[in-house]
Scaffold this active site. Structure first.
Site, PDB file in Angstrom:
ATOM      1  N   GLY A 118       0.799  -1.227   0.000  1.00 31.07           N
ATOM      2  CA  GLY A 118       0.000   0.000   0.000  1.00 31.07           C
ATOM      3  C   GLY A 118       0.830   1.274   0.000  1.00 31.07           C
ATOM      4  N   SER A 120       1.507   3.385  -2.475  1.00 28.95           N
ATOM      5  CA  SER A 120       0.893   4.508  -3.189  1.00 28.95           C
ATOM      6  C   SER A 120      -0.271   5.079  -2.386  1.00 28.95           C
ATOM      7  CB  SER A 120       0.424   4.076  -4.577  1.00 28.95           C
ATOM      8  OG  SER A 120      -0.439   2.974  -4.486  1.00 28.95           O
ATOM      9  N   ASP A 164      -6.717  -0.256   0.577  1.00 23.24           N
ATOM     10  CA  ASP A 164      -5.445   0.368   0.950  1.00 23.24           C
ATOM     11  C   ASP A 164      -5.643   1.773   1.514  1.00 23.24           C
ATOM     12  OD1 ASP A 164      -4.621  -1.894  -0.356  1.00 23.24           O
ATOM     13  OD2 ASP A 164      -3.031  -0.908  -1.482  1.00 23.24           O
TER      14      ASP A 164
HETATM   15  O1  PMV Z   1      -1.178  -5.415  -4.276  1.00 19.50           O
HETATM   16  P1  PMV Z   1      -2.195  -4.568  -3.586  1.00 19.50           P
HETATM   17  O2  PMV Z   1      -1.833  -4.233  -2.162  1.00 19.50           O
HETATM   18  O3  PMV Z   1      -2.578  -3.333  -4.352  1.00 19.50           O
HETATM   19  O4  PMV Z   1      -3.498  -5.434  -3.430  1.00 19.50           O
HETATM   20  C1  PMV Z   1      -4.265  -5.893  -4.506  1.00 19.50           C
HETATM   21  C2  PMV Z   1      -5.465  -6.544  -3.934  1.00 19.50           C
HETATM   22  C3  PMV Z   1      -6.411  -7.184  -4.934  1.00 19.50           C
HETATM   23  O5  PMV Z   1      -7.461  -7.746  -4.167  1.00 19.50           O
HETATM   24  C4  PMV Z   1      -5.737  -8.281  -5.722  1.00 19.50           C
HETATM   25  C5  PMV Z   1      -6.967  -6.166  -5.911  1.00 19.50           C
HETATM   26  C6  PMV Z   1      -7.876  -5.142  -5.296  1.00 19.50           C
HETATM   27  O6  PMV Z   1      -7.985  -4.045  -5.876  1.00 19.50           O
HETATM   28  O7  PMV Z   1      -8.524  -5.413  -4.265  1.00 19.50           O
END
Ligand code: PMV
Length: 337
Positions: A118, A120, A164
């Site tokens: 997270g 960004s 995030d």
């Molecule tokens: O890699 P990250 O922390 O951006 O997480 C992506 C999480 C997913 O569930 C794969 C995609 C999403 O937007 O929820």
């Protein structure tokens, strides 16, 4: 001058399945992005991101996003520092009804970039908070989280969940289900993070899970099973609400669910050799459980371990570039000065 810092996060449970309406539980960690915002007398934005790479960079541009120059810095840094800061500035201008506000912005971060932690979101949350406060228009946390989500959504062409940005704003553990986001009580969980130095392509990985889910009923069931793991995990956390320090039983049960979650993510094709190696290194060292965190394909794993054993084992694991302990960040974004 206003300085705000916001935490990164790990997924305790539920990434990928959250895309299909299942709940997910991310948890904020004590690794932060710090953004300094100083209002200017003109409408220029000057972004300085010295420590985001060995070289760092400084860019100045006039007015809105259309005037942003092409800058010769590595792509992830352009995204991390330019695209996200630019989107944060636009949200802050909009929130404060100050379309011509200019800023000198400095970004520092100790969150590995683009690795599922997270980074960004933390830059965007701290950026909007610092810029709106600098304009004398601080936002309440819900609006800040919502604006940060829209900033990420815009930069990532619609590929962003609220996880995030909400987690980084609120701190602690949170529950995400569709557009519903709520903080949840959680004891101080002892996380250890292993980072392979790389990053998966989130868009491709999400699309891959989508294809599997279309093709096989059992892949759709796997996604639902991840939702069941999340619901079981939430219940454990809710039952342990009075525990400041987690009991050995709670850690054992949460660890078992993390292992299960990793297995299901693996079945959906989003793990990687480096991630599996780190997961097994942590487990072999005695961690209660370990799983990939975020989109997968590369990036980070999170293990549950109160001792130093997993961190040490990970630092000797082939393919692990960095291992660190990551306490739960109970406080989300905060003003530093
Ligand atoms: O890699 P990250 O922390 O951006 O997480 C992506 C999480 C997913 O569930 C794969 C995609 C999403 O937007 O929820």
């Amino acid at each position: 001058m206003t300085v705000c810092e916001a935490p990164g996060k790990v997924y305790l449970f539920g990434e990928h399945a959250v895309v299909y309406g299942e709940p997910a539980v991310p948890a904020a960690i004590e690794r932060r992005a710090t953004v300094t915002a100083e209002p200017r007398s003109d409408d220029h934005v000057r972004v300085e991101a010295e420590d985001l790479s060995l070289n760092g960079f400084t860019v100045e541009y006039a007015g809105g996003t259309g005037d942003r120059p092409d800058v010769d810095v590595p792509a992830p840094l352009v995204e991390a520092a330019m695209g996200y800061v630019d989107a944060a500035v636009r949200q802050a201008r909009d929130a404060a009804d100050a379309p011509d506000a200019g800023f000198d912005i400095t970004v520092e971060s100790d969150i590995p970039l683009g690795a599922g932690l997270g980074s960004s979101a933390a830059v965007v949350v701290a950026g909007i908070d610092a810029a709106t406060r600098a304009l004398g228009e601080p936002l309440d946390r819900r609006e800040l989280a919502d604006r940060a989500y829209h900033a990420e959504y815009e930069v990532q062409d619609g590929q962003a969940s609220r996880a995030d940005t909400f987690c980084s704003t609120m701190g602690g553990a949170v529950r995400i289900e569709g557009d519903d986001c709520e903080p949840i009580e959680a004891p101080n969980l002892p996380f250890v993070v292993g980072f392979d130095g790389g990053a998966g392509d989130t868009g491709e990985l999400v699309a891959g899970v989508g294809e599997l889910r279309e093709e096989y009923g059992f892949a759709a069931d796997t996604v639902e099973s991840i939702g069941d793991v999340v619901r079981t995990g939430e219940k454990l956390l809710a039952d342990a609400v009075s525990e400041a320090d987690p009991s050995p039983e709670l850690l054992a049960e949460l660890g078992e669910l993390m292992d299960f979650n990793h297995g299901l993510l693996s079945a959906l094709g989003v793990s990687a050799r480096s991630l599996d190696a780190m997961v097994w290194a942590a487990r072999d060292a005695g961690a209660h459980g370990a799983k990939l965190t975020g989109a997968g394909g590369g990036g980070c794993i999170v293990a549950l371990d109160a001792s130093d054993a997993s961190e040490t084992a990970l630092s000797f694991t082939h393919g692990c570039e960095e291992a660190f302990r990551a306490e739960l960040a109970t406080e989300g974004v905060r003003v530093v000065e």
